[in-house]
Design a protein around this motif. Structure first.
Motif, PDB file in Angstrom:
ATOM      1  N   UNK A   1       0.825  -1.195   0.000  1.00 24.16           N
ATOM      2  CA  UNK A   1       0.000   0.000   0.000  1.00 24.16           C
ATOM      3  C   UNK A   1       0.865   1.253   0.000  1.00 24.16           C
ATOM      4  N   UNK A   2       1.998   1.174   0.656  1.00 24.32           N
ATOM      5  CA  UNK A   2       2.884   2.342   0.659  1.00 24.32           C
ATOM      6  C   UNK A   2       3.380   2.663  -0.749  1.00 24.32           C
ATOM      7  N   UNK A   3       3.541   1.634  -1.588  1.00 24.11           N
ATOM      8  CA  UNK A   3       3.948   1.854  -2.980  1.00 24.11           C
ATOM      9  C   UNK A   3       2.816   2.531  -3.760  1.00 24.11           C
ATOM     10  N   UNK A   4       1.577   2.119  -3.498  1.00 26.40           N
ATOM     11  CA  UNK A   4       0.418   2.759  -4.150  1.00 26.40           C
ATOM     12  C   UNK A   4       0.366   4.220  -3.737  1.00 26.40           C
ATOM     13  N   UNK A   5       0.578   4.456  -2.453  1.00 23.08           N
ATOM     14  CA  UNK A   5       0.571   5.836  -1.938  1.00 23.08           C
ATOM     15  C   UNK A   5       1.647   6.681  -2.608  1.00 23.08           C
ATOM     16  N   UNK A   6       2.780   6.037  -2.911  1.00 26.14           N
ATOM     17  CA  UNK A   6       3.896   6.744  -3.548  1.00 26.14           C
ATOM     18  C   UNK A   6       3.680   6.947  -5.043  1.00 26.14           C
ATOM     19  N   UNK A   7       2.540   6.470  -5.559  1.00 33.24           N
ATOM     20  CA  UNK A   7       2.228   6.711  -6.962  1.00 33.24           C
ATOM     21  C   UNK A   7       2.375   5.506  -7.875  1.00 33.24           C
ATOM     22  N   UNK A   8       2.781   4.374  -7.346  1.00 30.51           N
ATOM     23  CA  UNK A   8       2.912   3.156  -8.155  1.00 30.51           C
ATOM     24  C   UNK A   8       1.555   2.446  -8.218  1.00 30.51           C
ATOM     25  N   UNK A   9       0.660   2.978  -9.033  1.00 33.10           N
ATOM     26  CA  UNK A   9      -0.709   2.478  -9.081  1.00 33.10           C
ATOM     27  C   UNK A   9      -0.805   1.058  -9.614  1.00 33.10           C
ATOM     28  N   UNK A  10       0.225   0.562 -10.301  1.00 33.08           N
ATOM     29  CA  UNK A  10       0.205  -0.822 -10.765  1.00 33.08           C
ATOM     30  C   UNK A  10       0.188  -1.800  -9.580  1.00 33.08           C
ATOM     31  N   UNK A  11       0.648  -1.354  -8.430  1.00 28.36           N
ATOM     32  CA  UNK A  11       0.644  -2.192  -7.230  1.00 28.36           C
ATOM     33  C   UNK A  11      -0.764  -2.391  -6.671  1.00 28.36           C
ATOM     34  N   UNK A  12      -1.699  -1.544  -7.093  1.00 24.71           N
ATOM     35  CA  UNK A  12      -3.092  -1.686  -6.649  1.00 24.71           C
ATOM     36  C   UNK A  12      -3.664  -3.020  -7.120  1.00 24.71           C
ATOM     37  N   UNK A  13      -3.231  -3.484  -8.286  1.00 19.54           N
ATOM     38  CA  UNK A  13      -3.673  -4.783  -8.800  1.00 19.54           C
ATOM     39  C   UNK A  13      -3.273  -5.917  -7.876  1.00 19.54           C
ATOM     40  N   UNK A  14      -2.078  -5.834  -7.319  1.00 22.71           N
ATOM     41  CA  UNK A  14      -1.603  -6.842  -6.378  1.00 22.71           C
ATOM     42  C   UNK A  14      -2.451  -6.828  -5.104  1.00 22.71           C
ATOM     43  N   UNK A  15      -2.743  -5.625  -4.614  1.00 26.60           N
ATOM     44  CA  UNK A  15      -3.617  -5.517  -3.436  1.00 26.60           C
ATOM     45  C   UNK A  15      -4.990  -6.099  -3.729  1.00 26.60           C
ATOM     46  N   UNK A  16      -5.494  -5.831  -4.933  1.00 24.94           N
ATOM     47  CA  UNK A  16      -6.804  -6.364  -5.320  1.00 24.94           C
ATOM     48  C   UNK A  16      -6.773  -7.892  -5.315  1.00 24.94           C
ATOM     49  N   UNK A  17      -5.720  -8.465  -5.917  1.00 27.64           N
ATOM     50  CA  UNK A  17      -5.602  -9.926  -5.959  1.00 27.64           C
ATOM     51  C   UNK A  17      -5.568 -10.529  -4.562  1.00 27.64           C
ATOM     52  N   UNK A  18      -4.898  -9.886  -3.645  1.00 27.12           N
ATOM     53  CA  UNK A  18      -4.758 -10.411  -2.284  1.00 27.12           C
ATOM     54  C   UNK A  18      -6.026 -10.250  -1.451  1.00 27.12           C
ATOM     55  N   UNK A  19      -6.760  -9.177  -1.673  1.00 24.98           N
ATOM     56  CA  UNK A  19      -7.821  -8.832  -0.727  1.00 24.98           C
ATOM     57  C   UNK A  19      -9.239  -8.830  -1.292  1.00 24.98           C
ATOM     58  N   UNK A  20      -9.428  -9.029  -2.591  1.00 27.16           N
ATOM     59  CA  UNK A  20     -10.787  -8.921  -3.123  1.00 27.16           C
ATOM     60  C   UNK A  20     -11.693 -10.039  -2.634  1.00 27.16           C
ATOM     61  N   UNK A  21     -11.183 -11.250  -2.504  1.00 32.69           N
ATOM     62  CA  UNK A  21     -12.032 -12.367  -2.051  1.00 32.69           C
ATOM     63  C   UNK A  21     -12.491 -12.202  -0.603  1.00 32.69           C
ATOM     64  N   UNK A  22     -11.579 -11.892   0.329  1.00 35.39           N
ATOM     65  CA  UNK A  22     -12.057 -11.673   1.703  1.00 35.39           C
ATOM     66  C   UNK A  22     -13.046 -10.504   1.796  1.00 35.39           C
ATOM     67  N   UNK A  23     -12.801  -9.443   1.019  1.00 39.92           N
ATOM     68  CA  UNK A  23     -13.730  -8.309   1.014  1.00 39.92           C
ATOM     69  C   UNK A  23     -15.093  -8.728   0.452  1.00 39.92           C
ATOM     70  N   UNK A  24     -15.065  -9.508  -0.618  1.00 40.92           N
ATOM     71  CA  UNK A  24     -16.314  -9.993  -1.201  1.00 40.92           C
ATOM     72  C   UNK A  24     -17.078 -10.809  -0.153  1.00 40.92           C
ATOM     73  N   UNK A  25     -16.375 -11.678   0.561  1.00 42.01           N
ATOM     74  CA  UNK A  25     -17.008 -12.474   1.609  1.00 42.01           C
ATOM     75  C   UNK A  25     -17.620 -11.602   2.693  1.00 42.01           C
ATOM     76  N   UNK A  26     -16.897 -10.564   3.071  1.00 41.56           N
ATOM     77  CA  UNK A  26     -17.390  -9.614   4.077  1.00 41.56           C
ATOM     78  C   UNK A  26     -18.706  -8.994   3.619  1.00 41.56           C
ATOM     79  N   UNK A  27     -18.706  -8.471   2.399  1.00 33.91           N
ATOM     80  CA  UNK A  27     -19.911  -7.815   1.887  1.00 33.91           C
ATOM     81  C   UNK A  27     -21.046  -8.808   1.642  1.00 33.91           C
ATOM     82  N   UNK A  28     -20.704  -9.988   1.137  1.00 36.14           N
ATOM     83  CA  UNK A  28     -21.758 -10.969   0.838  1.00 36.14           C
ATOM     84  C   UNK A  28     -22.463 -11.412   2.115  1.00 36.14           C
ATOM     85  N   UNK A  29     -21.704 -11.559   3.170  1.00 41.90           N
ATOM     86  CA  UNK A  29     -22.319 -11.971   4.434  1.00 41.90           C
ATOM     87  C   UNK A  29     -23.175 -10.860   5.037  1.00 41.90           C
ATOM     88  N   UNK A  30     -22.912  -9.633   4.647  1.00 43.60           N
ATOM     89  CA  UNK A  30     -23.732  -8.519   5.116  1.00 43.60           C
ATOM     90  C   UNK A  30     -24.945  -8.275   4.224  1.00 43.60           C
TER      91      UNK A  30
END
Length: 180
Positions: A1-30
């Motif tokens: 995330x610190x790389x995204x903050x520094x302007x390396x927006x391509x790193x956002x894809x990596x964050x998405x890959x790591x965290x989209x499923x748990x986030x989806x589970x969070x929202x789906x359960x709600x």
């Protein structure tokens, strides 16, 4: 995330890959709605990009992300209420999706569906704390940061939510046993 903050927006894809499923589970359960859950996940990552400058890096990224997800869900919930939608306590019937399922699998799915129905009958506050702790596997300390309450308050909320969940589940079991 610190790389995204520094302007390396391509790193956002990596964050998405790591965290989209748990986030989806969070929202789906709600929400118990896959389309809404997918939209909310996308919106979280849009907000992460938009508000990356606010990330300090002194705590866990997931805590910051879930705090953002929680705010996004609150906004969504308020918007739905204004539009006149009411929370639907029933989940789509999924028991017999596959004809060849074994009886045990069907019973387990039925129990999981009843658990989801029982979760949907809880208040949004109780459902949220259970999703964060039991489904997302967050530690009490992290939940306390996300909800901006003390760790002991988290423990109390989880205890009360589990107690209410048990009551709701038992009510559903009674109704289910009378229907068969």
């Amino acid at each position: 995330m610190l790389k995204v903050k520094a302007g390396q927006l391509d790193q956002l894809g990596l964050l998405f890959e790591r965290h989209n499923r748990p986030l989806y589970g969070f929202f789906y359960r709600l929400t118990a709605d896959s389309a809404i859950s997918e939209d909310l996940v996308q919106n979280v990552f849009v907000r992460i990009m938009k508000y990356s400058h606010t990330y300090k890096g002194d705590g866990k990224f997931t805590t910051w992300m879930y705090h953002m997800a929680r705010n996004l869900f609150a906004d969504h919930y308020k918007k739905q209420k204004k539009m006149g939608y009411k929370e639907d306590p029933e989940v789509t019937d999924k028991y017999f999706r596959d004809e060849f399922n074994a009886e045990e699998k069907r019973i387990k799915e039925e129990q999981l569906d009843m658990l989801q129905l029982a979760m949907n009958r809880l208040s949004a506050e109780k459902r949220e704390v259970l999703v964060l702790s039991k489904y997302q596997g967050m530690k009490y300390q992290d939940i306390a940061e996300v909800l901006d309450i003390t760790e002991s308050a988290v423990k109390v909320r989880i205890f009360r939510a589990l107690k209410d969940l048990k009551v709701q589940y038992e009510k559903l079991e009674v109704v289910n046993s009378q229907g068969t």
